[in-house]
Structure formats: structure tokens, C-alpha cells
Scaffold this motif. Structure first.
Motif, short mmCIF file in Angstrom:
data_model
loop_
_atom_site.label_atom_id
_atom_site.label_comp_id
_atom_site.label_asym_id
_atom_site.label_seq_id
_atom_site.Cartn_x
_atom_site.Cartn_y
_atom_site.Cartn_z
N GLN A 1 35.38 38.86 46.44
CA GLN A 1 36.23 37.94 45.68
C GLN A 1 36.23 38.34 44.20
O GLN A 1 37.29 38.35 43.55
N LEU B 1 38.57 41.20 43.03
CA LEU B 1 40.00 40.95 42.88
C LEU B 1 40.47 41.25 41.45
O LEU B 1 41.61 41.63 41.23
N LYS B 2 39.59 41.04 40.49
CA LYS B 2 39.97 41.15 39.08
C LYS B 2 39.50 42.46 38.43
O LYS B 2 39.60 42.61 37.21
N GLU C 1 41.39 28.48 40.54
CA GLU C 1 41.11 29.91 40.71
C GLU C 1 40.56 30.21 42.10
O GLU C 1 40.97 31.20 42.74
N GLN D 1 42.44 32.58 44.81
CA GLN D 1 41.76 33.79 45.28
C GLN D 1 41.55 33.77 46.79
O GLN D 1 41.65 34.82 47.46
N THR E 1 45.51 34.75 37.51
CA THR E 1 45.65 33.55 38.35
C THR E 1 47.09 33.06 38.41
O THR E 1 47.62 32.81 39.50
#
Length: 1000
Positions: free
Chosen positions: A297, A300-301, A367, A371, A389
Motif C-alpha cells: 500500500q 503506491l506513492k 486516503e 488506496q 489522492t
């Protein structure tokens, strides 16, 4: 300067009208020499009145003027402020919103000129522009000054509304990127040999990686290192680690100009216990083998931002496929939701209601929800893979993965909450996510967000409104589009494809997604009021089903109940309007087979799950149960009808008890799970025992009434034995009893005996007649002579038998004897008869003790089922129920004659009395109690989950997981549950070996 009273009053009023809260102080500042040339200029006063905090802005302006080098510089600043509206709005806007940036300007009085430029390229600067702004920084102190100068321009655009909150967050991330690059360059300049030896990539994570940074936030990073040229890998990694550590210190350490922000590398593999820098191959190996769901998770960023960008791109390219496979992991949704629950649980209680980021309805809820959806659907739809987001939310809505209206509301709420968070942090440039309590702070925040009429009240109202929206939507966001996918709703709305809906159901833990979607379609399709209410209820119900071990069963059972009750006016209204009813129903329907089976036989029992007139889930007393059952028997035309009514009450109350047990074990959103496991055991044991006693009393009355009228020829009493007498019945327990009678005056013994035997035979028959209600089996095998002895005896016969023939096992069995129904006086005299036998004044002789030990050993050897694992057998295994109960009962037989507290039929009460009497240590008693409670809970869980009694853990994985959920273990922790049981039982068995077999 001295003012005339009239003029002073006029200025005072003007200042109040312009939003000053301390007009007197403002007057003094306006009278200062620095403002001599503009003190009467209406432009200045109007501009100050337009800021978030006019008092703060005026104070900051005076300080900035005082800091100028001389009159010429001061006049230049004043002339520019008065003449140039863009500068005036920017400068005063910053001074009125940020005491920290006002302090920076006072220390660096020429930096105000950074706000003068007003060109198109200045409106949306990117990394290159910020790099130019930092280019002259030759050391960490200079870097801080340059960073603040750049931050000043971002804040000016923010408070003036030139850019929105998303653009501000992106600019802050770009400034962070430029700062990391500058810091790494400084570190490399200090250690050129290290820099030459390695390739080092800095990968931004979290909000920086997502291009949505706060004013003051940790900048999360991961470092990837490789050897450069012919360098040895170990030496290169050490060099890269030194560079990375130096870069972090440059950003994080406090100097005369403060710090920039902490650089946090704890999202790396193994967290702070792992190496700071790893090779790409090492990263990949970790994520392929060891990484947890939350680590994917976080990825993701991931975004390369500094150092060797090519290496950073290789890192993200190598790990991206693993990110989009995360949703296939077992318990994926449960893991993500459990992480969210842990975050909320760790918030100090005093801060929960003020937490913008982590609290319920806060930023993290949005968020996490976004996600979760990205991870489920991003593998098949690359448009969802944004690390930002709001961009991801927009893509989810465009693809039909989220309803457009829901997405719009969440977008609005997220923007408001992020804006509020920015303004809070901007004031002091401190890392905080708490809404302040001070009224002056709230007023400044409200005004900074454009709320000018009543800033404090308006801000509080808007904040609460948006958090309420987020709380309502963040979980439904995952489930509502499933309904849209199967129900014919608004035309033109993008919907989940069938495959996307299937993916989402699989991620939720549904084993048969096609069947689940059919159930949703049946429940939610159409334009009826019933379907509309179902569409409101189902999104949150699906979340609760997914929180169980068997979502398929929960949804199927809900459809069955809804089909049965859908036309009744109160059913859906109960679920919609009574806070606890819907969640309680979801828990009950997905926890196993027993409670739904009981409910399906009479679905109107759903009313018990509400907060209102259904009586709730508190078990009823024996007296009230008897009163209801006996009244039903009186109204019945015959014994069959009477006993049918009694069995119906029993079924309903079994459901009530099972529901209370499940809800107490699972907990709800408003009420945590019951921490005292013993309390749940006592609740079930007491409620089922009372219910069984009341059912027997009603059945006895029905049989006597039909055969003999109001009076049976013989007094008749039923004595509870075993778990029944001990108030410890489980859901699947038989009723162990003895029957005793005493002929009435003038009635022959033969007539009395025939009547008593007919009563017993008819009671047993009626309680086992096949029907919609569960049977109640009566077991009288603990009677004198066991199965070979007469089923019913007179009190005199019991007395003669026990006086002459009573065996040790029979005296042992009588420890749990207690009257439960029938003639109270006869029951009392039976107890008086047996008390000397079970509580002998001199205790037991050694032969009797040896016999009890022999019986126990034989039972262990002969009665344990073939093939069963003894260590996991809750009744007969080491440290199980039998071990604890026989140990306690031996203490009763040996010492109850002298210790009145031991004269009880209840195991836990006797155990406590033995401890108080010094017959065992506090620690031993606590361990035995823990083992007995756990073993009892296991048996109750097996019955709830499987719908039939059992003494050992299920072997079917889903059933085992359901038992674990009931016992407080999350998804994927069945092994931990079994280990904990073995550990508890092993410790108890050691105590039993000492106390029961050791001769103490």
C-alpha cells in the motif's frame, strides 16, 4: 502621538470593523514612526482587514519595517505595499496567517522582495524553479534560509487563493524534491570519494511521493544503492549509507535557522531495523518474500526524486507489478482495515475528536479508502495508478469504481480538511494535525478559509460537516458501486464492469463472488421503497460481512431474512433507524450456522437486535422466562400445544443469548469487544441453564395438566446435574437430570411411581418431537446405578440407596446437583439428603481419593475420540474442562465439610473459594480459571460456527477462522489461536498434575 477623544473613538471603531481583536494595541502600532507616512491611508487598513488575523499582520509588518536597513529601504517597502496590490495581498496575507514566516522576514528583511514578482511562470513553479531558488545555498544554514524564502512564495499564493489546496500540496512536494537534491549535493560535495563509488537513488514515499505534501511533514523516503563502475558492492553500499545519512542530517538537524523537516526512512524493508540503503535486488527479494500488505500500500506513492533517477526508475518499475498483485493476498481487505483500526486505536483519547489526519472522518479515512480501491482495481486499469489522492479519486469516479456523487463529496471534504490542516501548520510551521481549542486560533483559521461572518462557529460547523461526510462514505465507497453494478439505477452513471465487481467481491473475501452478486441484485434492484432502503443499508452491511470469516454466509443469510421479512413494515425500518440493529444483525448472520438457523425458524426475532422494545440482547431471568412459558401453557388446549409454545420461547431466547455472545465477542463500532472472557462464559452458561430450567418447568406443567389436571398424585422435582446444575450449559448441551418424587398422602407407591414415570416419558417425548424448534435432550444417566437403575425414584429410595450403596463417582456427580423445576420443598429436602454425601465432614479417605484419580485416568484413556489431537480437545485433553473440573471437585470433596465457600455447584465459584481458603495459590487458581474459560469458549464457538456440538477445533479453514474471530483473533491468525490454546492448556495441566495427582 496623542489623539483627540472623538478621533480615537472613530479609529477604534474602524479597527473593530476591519476585524482587529485588540484595537488599542493596533492603534499604538499604527502610531509607530515606521508607519508615519501611511497611517491614515485607507488602502492599508482595508488590506489588513482582509487578512486572516489583522492584529498579527500589522504586528508582523511593523517588525519587518523595523528590520529594514534604513529609511530608504523602509520607504521602498511601504511604497510598494501601498502601490502594488499583488505584493500587498501576498505580504500581508502571509503576515496575517503565519507568525513563523513573519519571524523569518524579520530575520531576513530583504526576502519580502521574493513576493514582488508576479508573472505567469511565478504562478505555478515546479522543481526547476525551486532548484534555481536553492542554487546559491552552499551550506545547511544557507539551505534553510533559501528553503524558507521559497516557502514564503508558496504560502503567499496559497493564502491569496492564487492556487488551490492540491496545487499548494504539489508545490510543497516539488520544493521538497528540490531540497532533497540540494541536500544530497551538499553531502556529495563533502564526501566526493563516497559519491564516486556509488549510485544512490532517493525514492519519495508518502505525501511527498504522492505530490501532496503538507507545510510541515516528515518527508518519507527509501534509498536504493548500487556500486558505480568497478567498485565493490559492500564498500559502495557503505558509501551510499554515509551519503544518505548525511543528506538526512542536513535536512533534519536544528541550526540557527531551525530545521527544514525530518527525513524519515522507516518505510524501508524491515523498518528501522533494516539497512538504510539496499541494492535493487535486495529490495526486490524482500518484497517478493517478506513484505506485508501495508508495505505494498505504501509503494503506491513511490516516486524517484533525487540522486540517480535512472536507478530510482528501475526500482519503481521492478516493484510496480508486485504492488498490483497485493489485492490477491489472503485477507487483503481485512489487513488494510485492521491497519486503519490500529491507527485510530493508538490516538490518545483526549485527541480523537480534534485529529484532522488520523481521527474518524479524517484525512486518513479518505486516503485509505482510495488506496484500497486502487489496489483492487489498479492491476486491470492503469488509469487508477496515480499516487495523488484526489487524482486517484477522480479516476475511480470516471471508471465507475466509485459513485460520482460520493466522489464529489469526498473530494470537497478532503480539500477542506487539507486546507484546514495547511492553515494550522502554517501558523507556527510546526508538525501538527490537531484542531486547536483556543478561540483566537479558531478565529484566525476560520477567516483564513474565507469564513468571515462568525468564523469560529462557521469553521466548527464546516469541519464537523465534512468529517461526518467522510465517516459516512469512506467504507461505503468500497461497497456502494457493487450495488450500482447489479441494480438498474441512474442512467448515464458509469458502473463497475462485471469483472471489476467480481474482483472487488474476491478482495472482500467472498469465495463465490457470482452468487454474492446475485444476492445483491435480488436485494437492491428495482424502484420500490424496499429496494431503496436496501441500497442504503447494504454498503455498510457488506463491510461488516467482510469483517467476518464467512462473508458469503452473511450475505446469503441476510437475503433469506430479508425475503422472509421484507413485506413487514418494521423490519427495514428497524435496520435503518435503530443504530445497533443493522450491525448486530450483520455480526450474527456471518458468525456461523447456529444463530442464523435459530433466526430463520422465526425471523421476527430480528427485533431483539434493536435498541428499542425488543428487549435488547440482555438475557432474561429464570423467573420471567418461567412466567411467560407457564402463561403460554395455561392458554394451550393440550400438552402438545403447551410444549410447542415452551420450545418456541426456548428457541427465541437461545437466539437472544447467541446474539449477545457474538456481539460481545466481536464488538461493534460503538462498543468494543468484551475484554472479560469469563463474563461471556458466565452469560451463556447462566442464560442457557435458566432457559432450560424454565422449559422443563413449563413442559412438566403441560404434561401434568393434560394427564392429571392441577395435581399429580405424587410430588415431583427435577434435579439438574453436571453442567446444568452448575449453571454452565453450552448451546449444544443435553440436560443432565435426576427425577425424584414422593407420593402424596393417601396415594399408593405403585400409582405414584407409574404417574412419575409417565410424566418423565411424556416430557422426553414432547421435547424431542421433530419441529422447527431445536430439541431438548434429557439425560438421566447420572442416576443411582446409571442406565441400569430406575429412571425415577422416591426420596426415600434415594436415601436408602445412598446410605447403603453410594459409590465414589456418584458422590462426585452429586457435587453439581441442584433443583431446577417441580416441587420446591421436595427439591430442598433432596439437597438436604445429599449434602452430607458430597460435603463429607471428614473429607475423603485415601482409598476414595485413589478411586477418583483412577476414574479420571480411565476416562482420559477410554473416552477421548480416536484420531483426535489430545492437546486440542477442549473437554478431555490435557488442561481442558475435565482436568480443571475434577481438580476443583476433588478439593470440594476433601474440604467442603470445613470450608463453606466450596459448597457450590459452579466451577468458577468453587475455584475462587479454594483460592481464598489457601488450597491453591492465586497464580494457580488464575491459570486454571483461564484454561477453563478458554476451553468453554472453544466449545461455544464450535457450536456457534458449525451448528453442532464439538469439543475440538474445526479442521475446515473457514470454520477455524470463524472460531478464531469469535475468540478475538484477526484474519490469518488461526495458528496463533491454536498456539495460545496449547500454551494455556499446557500450563493448566502442570497445575493439575500437582494438585490432582500429587496428593496435595
Amino acid at each position: 502621538m496623542t489623539s483627540a477623544p472623538g478621533r480615537r473613538s472613530s479609529i477604534f471603531t474602524r479597527l473593530l470593523r476591519h476585524g482587529f481583536t485588540d484595537p488599542s494595541a493596533a492603534e499604538r502600532l499604527l502610531d509607530s514612526p515606521e508607519l508615519a507616512t501611511v497611517r491614515n491611508d485607507p488602502v492599508l487598513l482595508d488590506a489588513l482587514g482582509g487578512t486572516a488575523d489583522p492584529d498579527l499582520a500589522l504586528h508582523g509588518l511593523v517588525r519587518l519595517l523595523e528590520a529594514q536597513d534604513g529609511a530608504t529601504d523602509r520607504q521602498e517597502l511601504l511604497d510598494t505595499v501601498i502601490a502594488a496590490k499583488p505584493l500587498r495581498d501576498r505580504l500581508l496575507g502571509v503576515l496575517g496567517a503565519s507568525a513563523a514566516l513573519a519571524e523569518h522576514l524579520a530575520r531576513h528583511p530583504r526576502d519580502w522582495q521574493a513576493l514582488v514578482t508576479y508573472e505567469p511562470r511565478d504562478l505555478h513553479p515546479g522543481v526547476e524553479e525551486f532548484e534555481r531558488g536553492l542554487a546559491d545555498a552552499a551550506d545547511p544554514v544557507a539551505l534553510r534560509v533559501s528553503y524558507r524564502r521559497c516557502l514564503l512564495s508558496i504560502a503567499a499564493r496559497d493564502v491569496c487563493g492564487t492556487v488551490d489546496v492540491a496545487q499548494t500540496a504539489a508545490e510543497l512536494a516539488d520544493l521538497a524534491t528540490a531540497t532533497l537534491r540540494a541536500a544530497l549535493a551538499l553531502a556529495a560535495a563533502d564526501a566526493p570519494e563516497d559519491a564516486a563509488m556509488c549510485r544512490l537513488a532517493v525514492v519519495a514515499m508518502g505525501k511527498c511521493g504522492g505530490h501532496e505534501l503538507n507545510y510541515v511533514s516528515d518527508v518519507d523516503v527509501i534509498f536504493v544503492g548500487e556500486a558505480a563502475g568497478d567498485a565493490e558492492e559492500d564498500k559502495a553500499l557503505r558509501a551510499a549509507t554515509r551519503l544518505a545519512s548525511h543528506m538526512m542530517r542536513i535536512c533534519s538537524e536544528t541550526t540557527v535557522e531551525g530545521s527544514i523537516w525530518p527525513v524519515d526512512a522507516n518505510l524501508r524493508p524491515e523498518g528501522r531495523n533494516g539497512p538504510l540503503v539496499r541494492t535493487l535486488a535486495s529490495h526486490l527479494a524482500y518484497y517478493q518474500r517478506w513484505a506485508k500488505t501495508w508495505e505494498f500500500q505504501a509503494l503506491l506513492k513511490a516516486r524517484p526524486v533525487a540522486g540517480d533517477l535512472a536507478l530510482g526508475q528501475e526500482y519503481t518499475a521492478a516493484l510496480r507489478p508486485l504492488v498490483w498483485q497485493a489485492a490477491e493476498r489472503e485477507n487483503f481487505v481485512a489487513d488494510v482495515q485492521e491497519m486503519r483500526r490500529r491507527v485510530v486505536a493508538n490516538i490518545p483519547a483526549a485527541e480523537v475528536d480534534r485529529q484532522l489526519k488520523l481521527g474518524p472522518g479524517g484525512l486518513r479515512d479518505v486516503e485509505f479508502a482510495v488506496q484500497l480501491l486502487q489496489l483492487v482495481h489498479g492491476r486491470a486499469d492503469a488509469s487508477l495508478r496515480s499516487g495523488t489522492t484526489l487524482d486517484a479519486l477522480k479516476a475511480l469516479a470516471a471508471g465507475g469504481y466509485v459513485g460520482r456523487a460520493d466522489a464529489a463529496q469526498l473530494d470537497e471534504a478532503y480539500r477542506f480538511l487539507r486546507s484546514l490542516e495547511h492553515r494550522i501548520q502554517l501558523h507556527r510551521l510546526r508538525r501538527t494535525h490537531l484542531v486547536p481549542e483556543d478561540e483566537a486560533d479558531l478565529r484566525r483559521l476560520g477567516r483564513s478559509l474565507g469564513l468571515r461572518t462568525d468564523p469560529v462557529a462557521e469553521l466548527t460547523r464546516e469541519w464537523r460537516r465534512h468529517t461526518t461526510v467522510v465517516r459516512r462514505l469512506h467504507e461505503k465507497l468500497f461497497y456502494r458501486p457493487l450495488l450500482d453494478a447489479v441494480a438498474a439505477l441512474a442512467p448515464g452513471e458509469a458502473r463497475l464492469s462485471a469483472e471489476a465487481a467480481r474482483e472487488r467481491m474476491v478482495a472482500l473475501g467472498y469465495a463465490d463472488p457470482a452468487a454474492a452478486l446475485r444476492h445483491l441484485e435480488a436485494l437492491a434492484s428495482g424502484v420500490t421503497r424496499k429496494a431503496a432502503i436496501q441500497r442504503t443499508l447494504l454498503p455498510v452491511l457488506l463491510g461488516w460481512f467482510a469483517d467476518s470469516a464467512d462473508p458469503d454466509a452473511g450475505l446469503l443469510n441476510f437475503r433469506k431474512v430479508s425475503d422472509a421479512l421484507g413485506k413487514t413494515p418494521w423490519y427495514l425500518r428497524l435496520l435503518r433507524d435503530e443504530g445497533a440493529a443493522a450491525e448486530n444483525l450483520a455480526r450474527v448472520l456471518s458468525a456461523g450456522r447456529l444463530a442464523p438457523d435459530l433466526l430463520m425458524r422465526a425471523p421476527e426475532a430480528v427485533a431483539l437486535l434493536g435498541d428499542g422494545d425488543g428487549g435488547g440482547l440482555t438475557p432474561r431471568s429464570r423467573a420471567s422466562l418461567e412466567q411467560e412459558i407457564l402463561a403460554a401453557v395455561r392458554r394451550a388446549d393440550n400438552a402438545v400445544q403447551g410444549v410447542t409454545a415452551a420450545r418456541g420461547v426456548r428457541r427465541r431466547e437461545l437466539f437472544r443469548t447467541a446474539a449477545a455472545d457474538i456481539v460481545g465477542s466481536y464488538g461493534t463500532e460503538s462498543q468494543p469487544a468484551e475484554a472479560d472472557q469469563g463474563a461471556l462464559v458466565d452469560l451463556v452458561g447462566g442464560a442457557v441453564s435458566d432457559l432450560t430450567a424454565a422449559t422443563l418447568a413449563g413442559t412438566l406443567r403441560a404434561v401434568v395438566r393434560e394427564g392429571w389436571g392441577d395435581t399429580l398424585p405424587t410430588r415431583f422435582a427435577i434435579i439438574g446435574m453436571g453442567r446444568f446444575g452448575g449453571h454452565e450449559l453450552g448451546y449444544g448441551s443435553d440436560a443432565d437430570v435426576l427425577f425424584v418424587h414422593e407420593p402424596r398422602e393417601g396415594v399408593g407407591e405403585r400409582e405414584a411411581s407409574e404417574a412419575a414415570n409417565k410424566v418423565v416419558a411424556e416430557m422426553r417425548r414432547l421435547l424431542q418431537v421433530p419441529s422447527a424448534d431445536p430439541p431438548l435432550l434429557i439425560d438421566a444417566d447420572l442416576r443411582p446405578e446409571g442406565k441400569s437403575g430406575p429412571l425415577v425414584r422416591t426420596l426415600a429410595s434415594y436415601e436408602a440407596y445412598y446410605r447403603r450403596w453410594a459409590l465414589v463417582w456418584e458422590r462426585h456427580a452429586l457435587l453439581r446437583a441442584e433443583p431446577v423445576a417441580g416441587d420446591e420443598d421436595l427439591g430442598r429436602r433432596f439437597v438436604e439428603l445429599i449434602d452430607p454425601l458430597r460435603y463429607p465432614a471428614g473429607g475423603l479417605d485415601e482409598d476414595a481419593v485413589r478411586e477418583i484419580r483412577r476414574l479420571k485416568a480411565r476416562m482420559e484413556a477410554e473416552r477421548l475420540p480416536r484420531g483426535a489431537d489430545p492437546k486440542l480437545h477442549a473437554k478431555l485433553g490435557p488442561g481442558g474442562l475435565s482436568d480443571v473440573e475434577w481438580t476443583v471437585q476433588l478439593a470440594q470433596l476433601r474440604h467442603a465439610g470445613e470450608v463453606p465457600g466450596l459448597r457450590t455447584t459452579r466451577t468458577r465459584e468453587a475455584l475462587a473459594a479454594a483460592r481464598e481458603a489457601g488450597l491453591m495459590s492465586d497464580e494457580d487458581a488464575a491459570h486454571l480459571d483461564e484454561a477453563w474459560v478458554l476451553a468453554t469458549r472453544v466449545r461455544n464457538a464450535v457450536m456457534l460456527v458449525r451448528g453442532r456440538a464439538g469439543d475440538t477445533f474445526p479442521t475446515v479453514p473457514r470454520e477455524l477462522a470463524a472460531v478464531g474471530r469469535y475468540l478475538g483473533y484477526g484474519p490469518g491468525h488461526a495458528g496463533d489461536m491454536l498456539d495460545a490454546y496449547r500454551r494455556t492448556a499446557r500450563r493448566a495441566r502442570g497445575i493439575v498434575e500437582e494438585l490432582f495427582y500429587g496428593g496435595s
